[in-house]
Design an enzyme around this catalytic site. Structure first.
Site, mmCIF file in Angstrom:
data_model
loop_
_atom_site.group_PDB
_atom_site.id
_atom_site.type_symbol
_atom_site.label_atom_id
_atom_site.label_comp_id
_atom_site.label_asym_id
_atom_site.label_seq_id
_atom_site.Cartn_x
_atom_site.Cartn_y
_atom_site.Cartn_z
ATOM 1 N N LYS A 245 4.305 31.445 -39.887
ATOM 2 C CA LYS A 245 3.892 30.699 -38.688
ATOM 3 C C LYS A 245 4.975 29.702 -38.301
ATOM 4 O O LYS A 245 5.350 29.581 -37.134
ATOM 5 C CB LYS A 245 2.552 29.973 -38.932
ATOM 6 C CG LYS A 245 1.365 30.909 -38.946
ATOM 7 C CD LYS A 245 0.092 30.222 -39.424
ATOM 8 C CE LYS A 245 -1.024 31.254 -39.570
ATOM 9 N NZ LYS A 245 -2.239 30.745 -40.211
ATOM 10 N N GLN B 253 -4.446 25.605 -43.194
ATOM 11 C CA GLN B 253 -4.511 26.973 -43.720
ATOM 12 C C GLN B 253 -5.702 27.106 -44.677
ATOM 13 O O GLN B 253 -5.824 26.348 -45.636
ATOM 14 C CB GLN B 253 -3.195 27.302 -44.449
ATOM 15 C CG GLN B 253 -3.091 28.730 -44.938
ATOM 16 C CD GLN B 253 -3.017 29.748 -43.798
ATOM 17 O OE1 GLN B 253 -2.341 29.541 -42.801
ATOM 18 N NE2 GLN B 253 -3.742 30.841 -43.949
ATOM 19 N N ASP C 92 -6.809 27.035 -33.697
ATOM 20 C CA ASP C 92 -7.513 28.193 -34.258
ATOM 21 C C ASP C 92 -8.849 28.407 -33.550
ATOM 22 O O ASP C 92 -9.517 29.411 -33.763
ATOM 23 C CB ASP C 92 -7.781 27.987 -35.758
ATOM 24 C CG ASP C 92 -6.704 28.601 -36.628
ATOM 25 O OD1 ASP C 92 -6.052 29.566 -36.166
ATOM 26 O OD2 ASP C 92 -6.501 28.120 -37.762
#
Ligand code: NDP
Length: 300
Positions: free
Chosen positions: A54, A98, A121
């Site tokens: 990422k 994460q 997200d």
């Protein structure tokens, strides 16, 4: 019929080029560099790979990448304090923590602590609600990637019969909401659904997000349908040698591609779209935070 293979890897590479062009324009016209902060707690090797990937792609499209590595022993309060700090930083437009986090940390508390304006997200109830009613904001990355592939393949989705198999908050539910926004007629199937084969046989679009290797059989697919396989399943591959494994999707690829008009492979289909859409969401939140209209080609 032999299906067209939808090349998600190539599509994601094109999408990253578009993102880079939008980032260039934000920098030159508005002195705005979108920034994505990634928090990782502990040393899970798979999470390290995801996070590094990422960060690399964030930098490649010209955005700022901020990585915060906390030890496995970090307390919940320490993680929440970091999120609070990042919520208030003007150079950070997207934050993701994460998952999974170590067991002593409550995942829901982490998700709820993220400012919805930076929740790239799209986990927060506020952002989920915005997706449902069509307000601008981040869109869950994997469903956004699937929607982009479907629009590219089919153009207008209006009036298409779509079946989404799976109703998770991460994939199935938002996928259904996005297809409905595009005026498809949507059926959401799940583990209690009766006669899934018959439902699929009527579908112009099948999105499989189940997590069961090759569960969707080729003869369930309507001739010419578009099949998007979200599933990523690691299975034994004795044909490759002792102890070898391979990745397969939720759809029986060989038989489904005999009937489908177009189909995503696993790997190389939906997977590469997910990180690209995370970057797209960061451009969206950076624009919204600065009173700018997010680029239409990066969102739903
Ligand atoms: P979840 O386990 O959260 O959800 C699975 C869904 O499948 C549930 O709604 C479940 O129904 C349904 N289901 C289970 N068994 C059946 C069945 N026999 N018939 C019909 N439906 C069934 O998974 P996710 O949504 O998080 O992920 C799904 C898959 O997608 C996984 O393989 C995951 O690895 C992959 N994935 C891939 C991503 C990518 O970037 N390509 C990103 C995210 C996920 P019920 O609700 O009734 O239990």
């Amino acid at each position: 019929m032999s299906a067209k293979i939808i090349d998600g890897k190539a599509f994601a590479a094109d999408l990253r080029k578009k993102i880079a062009a939008h980032v260039d324009e934000l920098k030159s016209k508005h002195s705005l560099t979108p920034g994505l902060a990634v928090i990782i707690v502990g040393h899970d090797p798979a999470s390290q790979v995801y996070v590094n990937n990422k960060a690399k792609q964030t930098v490649e499209v010209g955005m700022n990448s901020f990585k915060f590595e906390l030890p496995e022993t970090a307390t919940e309060d320490e993680v929440l304090a970091l999120i609070d700090e990042l919520n208030n930083r003007e150079d950070v437009h997207g934050i993701l923590c994460q998952l999974p986090v170590p067991k002593h940390i409550d995942e829901n508390k982490i998700i709820n602590a993220l400012s919805p304006a930076k929740d790239v997200d799209c986990f927060s109830p506020e952002n989920v609600g915005k997706v449902a009613i069509g307000l601008p904001g981040p869109v869950p990355c994997t469903p956004l990637g699937c929607l982009m592939l479907l629009r590219d393949e089919l153009g207008d989705l209006s009036g298409k019969n779509a079946v989404v198999i799976g109703r998770s908050n991460l994939v199935g539910k938002p996928m259904g909401a996005l297809l409905l926004r595009d005026s498809a007629t949507v059926t959401t199937a799940h583990s209690r659904t009766k006669d899934l084969a018959a439902i699929c046989k009527d579908a112009d679009i099948v999105v499989a997000a189940v997590g069961r290797p090759e569960m969707v059989k080729g003869d369930w697919i309507k001739e010419g349908a578009t099949v998007i396989d979200v599933g990523i399943n690691r299975v034994d591959a004795p044909e490759k040698g002792d102890g070898k494994t391979k990745l397969v999707g939720d759809v029986e690829f060989a038989s489904a591609s005999e009937r489908a008009g177009a189909i995503t492979p696993v790997p190389g289909g939906v997977g590469p779209m997910t990180i690209a859409c995370l970057l797209a969401n960061t451009v969206t939140t950076a624009c919204l935070a600065n009173g700018l209209t997010p680029p239409a080609d990066l969102t739903a």
